[in-house]
Design a protein around this motif. Structure first.
Motif, PDB file in Angstrom:
ATOM      1  N   SER A 163       7.807  -1.377  16.129  1.00 59.00           N
ATOM      2  CA  SER A 163       7.486  -0.282  17.054  1.00 59.00           C
ATOM      3  C   SER A 163       7.665  -0.729  18.500  1.00 59.00           C
ATOM      4  O   SER A 163       7.786  -1.922  18.790  1.00 59.00           O
ATOM      5  N   GLU A 164       7.671   0.244  19.423  1.00 64.96           N
ATOM      6  CA  GLU A 164       7.769  -0.115  20.846  1.00 64.96           C
ATOM      7  C   GLU A 164       6.568  -0.955  21.265  1.00 64.96           C
ATOM      8  O   GLU A 164       6.687  -1.869  22.074  1.00 64.96           O
ATOM      9  N   ARG A 165       5.397  -0.669  20.684  1.00 64.98           N
ATOM     10  CA  ARG A 165       4.201  -1.448  21.024  1.00 64.98           C
ATOM     11  C   ARG A 165       4.332  -2.884  20.520  1.00 64.98           C
ATOM     12  O   ARG A 165       3.846  -3.828  21.151  1.00 64.98           O
ATOM     13  N   ALA A 410      10.165  -3.344   8.562  1.00 62.78           N
ATOM     14  CA  ALA A 410      10.402  -2.916   9.949  1.00 62.78           C
ATOM     15  C   ALA A 410      11.889  -2.626  10.153  1.00 62.78           C
ATOM     16  O   ALA A 410      12.740  -3.297   9.570  1.00 62.78           O
ATOM     17  N   HIS A 416      14.912  -0.480  21.646  1.00 64.27           N
ATOM     18  CA  HIS A 416      13.672  -0.488  22.442  1.00 64.27           C
ATOM     19  C   HIS A 416      13.959  -0.552  23.944  1.00 64.27           C
ATOM     20  O   HIS A 416      13.307  -1.284  24.684  1.00 64.27           O
ATOM     21  N   PHE A 497       3.498   3.289  24.704  1.00 67.38           N
ATOM     22  CA  PHE A 497       3.673   4.356  23.717  1.00 67.38           C
ATOM     23  C   PHE A 497       3.029   5.634  24.248  1.00 67.38           C
ATOM     24  O   PHE A 497       2.202   5.611  25.149  1.00 67.38           O
ATOM     25  N   GLU A 697      10.538   8.257  23.696  1.00 69.65           N
ATOM     26  CA  GLU A 697       9.652   7.148  24.061  1.00 69.65           C
ATOM     27  C   GLU A 697       9.237   7.280  25.529  1.00 69.65           C
ATOM     28  O   GLU A 697       9.843   8.019  26.301  1.00 69.65           O
ATOM     29  N   ARG A 715      17.720   5.082  16.138  1.00 71.95           N
ATOM     30  CA  ARG A 715      16.489   5.449  15.427  1.00 71.95           C
ATOM     31  C   ARG A 715      16.657   6.693  14.561  1.00 71.95           C
ATOM     32  O   ARG A 715      15.840   6.946  13.681  1.00 71.95           O
TER      33      ARG A 715
END
Length: 733
Positions: A163-165, A410, A416, A497, A697, A715
């Motif tokens: 994830s971006e986080r 993942a 990203h 996020f 995002e 994505r």
């Protein structure tokens, strides 16, 4: 391994004895040597409540027991509530060793923070966002306070993966090592998780530059008892006006029966459904003249309401059922939960595993009930309803969870860029100024953004300069521009996020409601909203508005999908279940049935239609004036085919992984798919260019158009798998 505990500090051994443990668990013994050595990263994968946290902390605390000054352990969690929980759990151990433990997040007591500021020591429990804030606002103190840092531990690592986080966290850890001068002698990282798909690939996600090896520790002795049941419900085609009892009301009646008098978690996926179910159950308590024990829990509720419910669950004094979204999925210790109930199909297998793990803590069996409603079939029913796809998806996920022990890995194909832009601003804010080549080396070449080429980095840099996010001094250093100063100066900057944008759905002059846009929406696409079918006529990204008209066509399906991306493996398992006509699980040579009579009947209806429509042999189905395409692939392939069809003028909708093409016939779609197979397909970026709203995002709005296209296409689309599907499908004709 029996004597491994003797390597721990004597006070830690005393604490273990005080807990009344008969001995250490397997993972706890296995973790002692690699963690004490401090020569390797460690990945500890075991089920919820298997003692992962202790597996790290017992040796790590032993290693820093003699350290009088400087923070020794940095614990990173995705949730503030989990930090507060760990602070409580280790109070007795830290007191025994006279070791300070400081929770550091937005709601932490200021007194504890001030004490750490004055005399840094012990253990710091923090979220990635609070660590970002410290690096930007007080890098000098961080450098001094963490100069003797021995370990970084990341709890619930699966919540960050892909994830971006997660990329934000990896970048923060790399920047921290850079600040402390530890790039050549890295700080060992320990990741804790219950659900990791393709575990052998996870060490690369924990430390992309592989400057330390990684030891994987798994719980091989874990034996857990699972009790699983799927209950089926039928929404009547005609609801009695005198006594309107639909499937949802029947579900609430059962929830009242299952849950009253105990502690339970009910996952209802959406906030609206959460509120609706909690309100109905509360009304039932009133009608029965008993105290209410059903409460909603989701991200939009105030902190006070959420925390009072968590406390009520922890105390176990009163029976309590939380009706929640994903908010209680992760490892907050909320006491013993008798069972977990899932209303509607879950988002993913890993999400289902996390939820199941919340019950059966402290030795009991994990109990999962899944309550699935399907519409009563009529002559007008949609093929998706006839196939009972919500039920089939639920059955497939349970089989993958129990039989295959499979979880979604993942997605490593993502760029990203949004998080990269955030980190470029954060590093410049932290250092005051930095050269472009230093920034590229730190974040991309040696850091976690290794998918980003020098050309893409340069394009983002130039665009940031043009929009006054950054500016370049005569010395060549990059500093923050006017807009960059404003953005980084706001407290909201520290998170990477955001919740999906709510777009208004407008028909003519009437606003129908709002829809979170976190999946593909194209002009010409059919969507279902408010139980009706609409065609998207226009999308205004600036006004956050989707303009629609009522679409002709048959009855829309009840189940449109989960709103989150479903993996190929899940859809292929669904196809296998329908093809075999059997969803049962093989345990020690015995077929275990986990569906009630209603669910079994719904399943039989789905299999009967699957066979009648000959969907084992055919991917296409004519139904009235519409053609359905069943790829039995994940959402990336489905999105790709749907976008190609819309681009070529077809009115298309995507529901539960099936593609519905309106007002056409089989021969048209067959020849269209033949053309797509024979011709060179557009690139994923060209397809993304066809999508109006690509800003999904948080910092996408500041990216150059080409980078935005590339990020969105990675994505959303999968051209290679689509081409393979086209070749195998067209060969059927």
């Amino acid at each position: 391994m029996r004597d491994e505990h003797e390597k721990l500090d004597i006070r830690v051994q005393r604490w273990i004895f005080q807990q009344g443990w008969s001995g250490l668990r397997e993972i706890q013994s296995l973790a002692i040597e690699p963690i004490l050595s401090a020569q390797t990263d460690v990945l500890i994968s075991a089920s919820t409540a298997a003692g992962k946290t202790e597996a790290f902390f017992l040796p790590a605390i032993s290693a820093i027991a003699g350290q009088q000054e400087g923070v020794g352990i940095l614990y990173i969690s995705p949730l503030k509530a989990l930090i507060n929980d760990q602070d409580r759990r280790f109070e007795s151990l830290s007191d025994l060793l006279d070791m300070p433990v400081t929770p550091w997040h937005g709601d932490s007591p200021q007194g504890k923070k001030n004490k750490l500021k004055t005399s840094p020591a012990g253990i710091v429990l923090i979220t990635p966002e609070s660590l970002e804030s410290l690096l930007i606002r007080d890098a000098g103190w961080v450098k001094s306070a963490f100069s003797l840092l021995r370990y970084v531990v990341i709890d619930e690592f699966h919540a960050f993966l892909g994830s971006e986080r997660g990329h934000h966290l990896l970048s923060l850890l790399h920047r921290l090592e850079h600040l402390l001068g530890r790039l050549k002698s890295p700080i060992p990282r320990v990741a804790l998780s219950a659900t990791l798909g393709e575990i052998e690939k996870v060490p690369l996600a924990l430390r992309p530059n592989q400057s330390l090896p990684c030891k994987i520790i798994r719980d091989t002795n874990a034996v857990s008892t699972l009790k699983v049941q799927i209950k089926g419900y039928v929404n009547p085609a005609q609801v009695d006006i005198e006594e309107p009892i639909d499937a949802e009301y029947k579900i609430c009646q059962d929830l009242f029966k299952f849950c009253r008098g105990g502690n339970h978690l009910v996952f209802a996926n959406s906030r609206n459904r959460t509120e609706s179910i909690a309100a109905t159950l509360s009304d039932m308590c009133d009608q029965q003249h008993v105290p209410n024990e059903f409460f909603p829990h989701h991200g939009s509720l105030s902190k006070e309401l959420r925390e009072s419910l968590e406390k009520r669950l922890q105390q176990e004094q009163y029976p309590t059922t939380a009706v929640c979204t994903m908010t209680l999925e992760l490892g907050i210790d909320i006491g013993k939960v008798n069972s977990v109930v899932q209303v509607t199909a879950p988002h993913s297998v890993s999400s289902l595993r996390q939820r199941m793990g919340r019950s059966g803590r402290r030795g009991g069996a994990s109990i999962l009930r899944m309550l699935i409603a399907e519409d009563e079939l009529t002559k007008d029913s949609n093929p998706i309803d006839k196939l009972r796809l919500e039920l089939i998806q639920s059955l497939a996920m349970i089989r993958l969870l129990i039989s295959s022990k499979w979880y979604e890995p993942a997605d490593t194909s993502l760029y990203h860029f949004s998080t990269l832009l955030h980190q470029m601003l954060a590093v410049i804010a932290q250092w005051g100024g930095i050269r472009a080549d230093q920034l590229y080396n730190l974040l991309c070449k040696e850091g976690p953004f290794q998918n980003v080429s020098a050309a893409n980095y340069k394009a983002i840099l130039l665009h940031m300069g043009g929009s006054e996010l950054i500016t370049q001094l005569g010395s060549g250093e990059l500093v923050l521009g006017v807009l960059g100063e404003r953005i980084t100066g706001h407290y909201s900057f520290y998170t990477v996020f955001k919740t999906p944008e709510e777009f208004r759905i407008v028909s003519g002059t009437k606003t129908l409601g709002t829809l979170p846009v976190d999946s593909l929406v194209l002009v010409g696409q059919h969507i279902i909203f408010g139980g009706k079918r609409w065609i998207v006529k226009d999308i205004d990204s600036e006004k956050r508005t989707i303009y629609v008209e009522r679409a002709k066509g048959g009855k829309p399906p009840k189940f449109g999908g989960s709103g989150m991306s479903v993996h190929d493996v899940v859809r292929q398992e669904m196809f296998k279940i329908l093809s075999d006509g059997d969803y049962r699980i093989d345990v020690a040579g015995q077929k275990i049935d986990f569906a009630d009579a209603n669910a079994r009947e719904l399943f039989r209806e789905g299999v009967a239609f699957f066979n009648e429509a000959e969907l084992r042999q055919n991917s296409l189905l004519q139904h009235g004036n519409d053609v359905y395409i069943f790829t039995w692939h994940g959402d990336k392939v489905v999105n790709t085919i749907a976008t190609l069809l819309i681009k070529n003028g077809y009115e298309t909708g995507v529901y539960a992984g099936a593609i519905e093409v309106s007002n056409t016939c089989l021969s048209n779609i067959k020849s269209e798919l033949q053309s797509l197979k024979d011709l060179e397909l557009p690139s994923a970026e060209e397809l993304a260019n066809f999508v109006f709203e690509k800003r999904v995002e948080k910092f996408d709005e500041y990216l150059p158009p080409k980078a935005l296209q590339l990020a969105y296409s990675a994505r959303t689309f999968d051209l290679d798998s689509t081409k393979n599907w086209l070749i195998s499908t067209v060969s059927q004709y």
